[in-house]
Structures are given as C-alpha cells and as structure tokens.
Design a protein around this motif. Structure first.
Motif, PDB file in Angstrom:
ATOM      1  N   THR A   1       0.835  -1.204   0.000  1.00 39.74           N
ATOM      2  CA  THR A   1       0.000   0.000   0.000  1.00 39.74           C
ATOM      3  C   THR A   1       0.870   1.254   0.000  1.00 39.74           C
ATOM      4  O   THR A   1       0.591   2.223  -0.726  1.00 39.74           O
ATOM      5  CB  THR A   1      -0.939   0.003   1.222  1.00 39.74           C
ATOM      6  OG1 THR A   1      -1.755  -1.159   1.186  1.00 39.74           O
ATOM      7  CG2 THR A   1      -1.815   1.232   1.240  1.00 39.74           C
TER       8      THR A   1
ATOM      9  N   ILE B   1       0.887   4.033  -2.976  1.00 36.00           N
ATOM     10  CA  ILE B   1       0.630   5.448  -2.698  1.00 36.00           C
ATOM     11  C   ILE B   1       1.819   6.300  -3.114  1.00 36.00           C
ATOM     12  O   ILE B   1       1.653   7.393  -3.652  1.00 36.00           O
ATOM     13  CB  ILE B   1       0.287   5.638  -1.208  1.00 36.00           C
ATOM     14  CG1 ILE B   1      -1.114   5.078  -0.952  1.00 36.00           C
ATOM     15  CG2 ILE B   1       0.367   7.089  -0.788  1.00 36.00           C
ATOM     16  CD1 ILE B   1      -1.515   5.059   0.496  1.00 36.00           C
TER      17      ILE B   1
ATOM     18  N   ARG C   1       1.675   6.457  -6.834  1.00 40.44           N
ATOM     19  CA  ARG C   1       0.345   6.912  -7.260  1.00 40.44           C
ATOM     20  C   ARG C   1      -0.172   6.125  -8.466  1.00 40.44           C
ATOM     21  O   ARG C   1      -0.658   6.686  -9.440  1.00 40.44           O
ATOM     22  CB  ARG C   1       0.391   8.397  -7.563  1.00 40.44           C
ATOM     23  CG  ARG C   1      -0.858   9.084  -7.220  1.00 40.44           C
ATOM     24  CD  ARG C   1      -0.732  10.574  -7.379  1.00 40.44           C
ATOM     25  NE  ARG C   1      -1.899  11.175  -6.780  1.00 40.44           N
ATOM     26  CZ  ARG C   1      -1.907  12.318  -6.187  1.00 40.44           C
ATOM     27  NH1 ARG C   1      -0.814  13.012  -6.106  1.00 40.44           N
ATOM     28  NH2 ARG C   1      -3.005  12.786  -5.669  1.00 40.44           N
TER      29      ARG C   1
ATOM     30  N   SER D   1      -2.785   3.952 -10.246  1.00 40.64           N
ATOM     31  CA  SER D   1      -4.219   3.682 -10.134  1.00 40.64           C
ATOM     32  C   SER D   1      -4.509   2.188 -10.222  1.00 40.64           C
ATOM     33  O   SER D   1      -5.366   1.677  -9.498  1.00 40.64           O
ATOM     34  CB  SER D   1      -4.995   4.449 -11.199  1.00 40.64           C
ATOM     35  OG  SER D   1      -4.552   4.088 -12.485  1.00 40.64           O
TER      36      SER D   1
ATOM     37  N   GLY E   1      -3.579   0.677  -7.007  1.00 43.22           N
ATOM     38  CA  GLY E   1      -4.610   0.948  -6.010  1.00 43.22           C
ATOM     39  C   GLY E   1      -5.750  -0.049  -6.084  1.00 43.22           C
ATOM     40  O   GLY E   1      -6.259  -0.509  -5.053  1.00 43.22           O
TER      41      GLY E   1
ATOM     42  N   THR F   1      -6.498  -2.853  -3.166  1.00 37.64           N
ATOM     43  CA  THR F   1      -7.844  -2.914  -2.607  1.00 37.64           C
ATOM     44  C   THR F   1      -8.388  -4.339  -2.677  1.00 37.64           C
ATOM     45  O   THR F   1      -9.003  -4.824  -1.721  1.00 37.64           O
ATOM     46  CB  THR F   1      -8.782  -1.942  -3.345  1.00 37.64           C
ATOM     47  OG1 THR F   1      -8.271  -0.620  -3.177  1.00 37.64           O
ATOM     48  CG2 THR F   1     -10.185  -2.015  -2.819  1.00 37.64           C
TER      49      THR F   1
ATOM     50  N   SER G   1      -8.388   1.021   1.978  1.00 38.55           N
ATOM     51  CA  SER G   1      -8.762   0.757   0.585  1.00 38.55           C
ATOM     52  C   SER G   1      -9.432   1.964  -0.053  1.00 38.55           C
ATOM     53  O   SER G   1      -9.088   2.359  -1.177  1.00 38.55           O
ATOM     54  CB  SER G   1      -9.696  -0.457   0.515  1.00 38.55           C
ATOM     55  OG  SER G   1      -9.050  -1.607   0.973  1.00 38.55           O
TER      56      SER G   1
ATOM     57  N   THR H   1      -6.879   4.732  -0.555  1.00 40.49           N
ATOM     58  CA  THR H   1      -5.962   4.415  -1.657  1.00 40.49           C
ATOM     59  C   THR H   1      -6.633   4.635  -3.005  1.00 40.49           C
ATOM     60  O   THR H   1      -6.026   5.191  -3.919  1.00 40.49           O
ATOM     61  CB  THR H   1      -5.477   2.956  -1.546  1.00 40.49           C
ATOM     62  OG1 THR H   1      -4.852   2.782  -0.281  1.00 40.49           O
ATOM     63  CG2 THR H   1      -4.504   2.613  -2.646  1.00 40.49           C
TER      64      THR H   1
ATOM     65  N   THR I   1      -5.221   7.509  -5.536  1.00 40.53           N
ATOM     66  CA  THR I   1      -4.577   7.078  -6.784  1.00 40.53           C
ATOM     67  C   THR I   1      -5.502   7.226  -8.001  1.00 40.53           C
ATOM     68  O   THR I   1      -5.108   6.859  -9.107  1.00 40.53           O
ATOM     69  CB  THR I   1      -4.144   5.609  -6.695  1.00 40.53           C
ATOM     70  OG1 THR I   1      -5.271   4.783  -6.447  1.00 40.53           O
ATOM     71  CG2 THR I   1      -3.107   5.431  -5.597  1.00 40.53           C
TER      72      THR I   1
END
Length: 132
Positions: free
Chosen positions: A59, A63, A66, A68, A71, A75, A117, A120, A124
C-alpha cells in the motif's frame, strides 16, 4: 429408558462445549496470558501478521508511485485478506475463541482495512483537468 438415555448422552458429548473453548485457546494462541483480547489488540495482531505486513508495504509503494491500477490491486488484496479473516474458519472454533477471550472480534481490523482501501482508491484515482 437406559439405552435411550445412553444414546442421548453419547450425542451430547459430540456437541462442542466450554471445555473445547479452553482447548482452542491452547492451540490458537498458545502464548495467551488470560487477559481478554479486545478489538484493538486483534487488529494489531492481524496487521502484524505476514499478509498484513506485506499489504501495508505494498500500500505504501502504491501510494508513493500513485498507481491507479496498483490501487485497485491493493484494494482487492485487502478485501481478500479481510474475507479470509472473517469467513475462513476451517475448524469452526473461532466463535469459541472469541467467547473465551483469547481472540478478539475482527471488526476494527475490517473497518481500518476498508478505510485504507477507500483512501488508496481516492488518492490514486486519475486526475482530470477542469474544462475552461
């Protein structure tokens, strides 16, 4: 009446009782000191588990860069971990362990994992420029 009562007594010994709760604590948490475990202590235990530590590190990486898609993947990882914690109980003894006090309820862990989650995903998410 004798054979019927003997049969019922035999069936009642198959039902898990409070004695099996003490045994489950001896196997599930052998270092348990007898103090009831709360939701915060259970959350710390779950976050300190190998899968929890790996997800926390991943995680932080997602982050930091960044990403996506990262992320989304992290999750899914948190969701799988929370699902395994709550639904996977092959022995059926988790309820006894919570009742005995050697395990705590995982509700705080689930709430924090869900917050991680959601944060994040929001952090992102791709940025869209405002149209002039």
């Amino acid at each position: 009446m004798g054979p019927l009562r003997g049969g019922l007594t035999g069936l009642l010994t198959l039902i898990p009782a409070a004695t099996s709760a003490g045994q489950v604590c001896a196997t599930a948490r052998p270092d348990w000191d007898g103090v009831a475990v709360g939701a915060a202590a259970e959350a710390l235990t779950l976050f300190a588990s190998p899968m929890g530590l790996v997800l926390l590190v991943l995680t932080a990486v997602v982050i930091r860069y960044r990403s996506s898609w990262g992320g989304v993947a992290i999750t899914v990882g948190w969701t799988v971990f929370a699902s395994l914690v709550t639904m996977l109980d092959p022995t059926g003894q988790r309820a006894f362990a919570v009742a005995e006090g050697c395990m705590g309820p995982p509700t705080l862990f689930i709430a924090i994992a869900a917050a991680i989650s959601v944060g994040t995903i929001f952090y992102t998410a791709p940025r869209t420029a405002a149209k002039p």
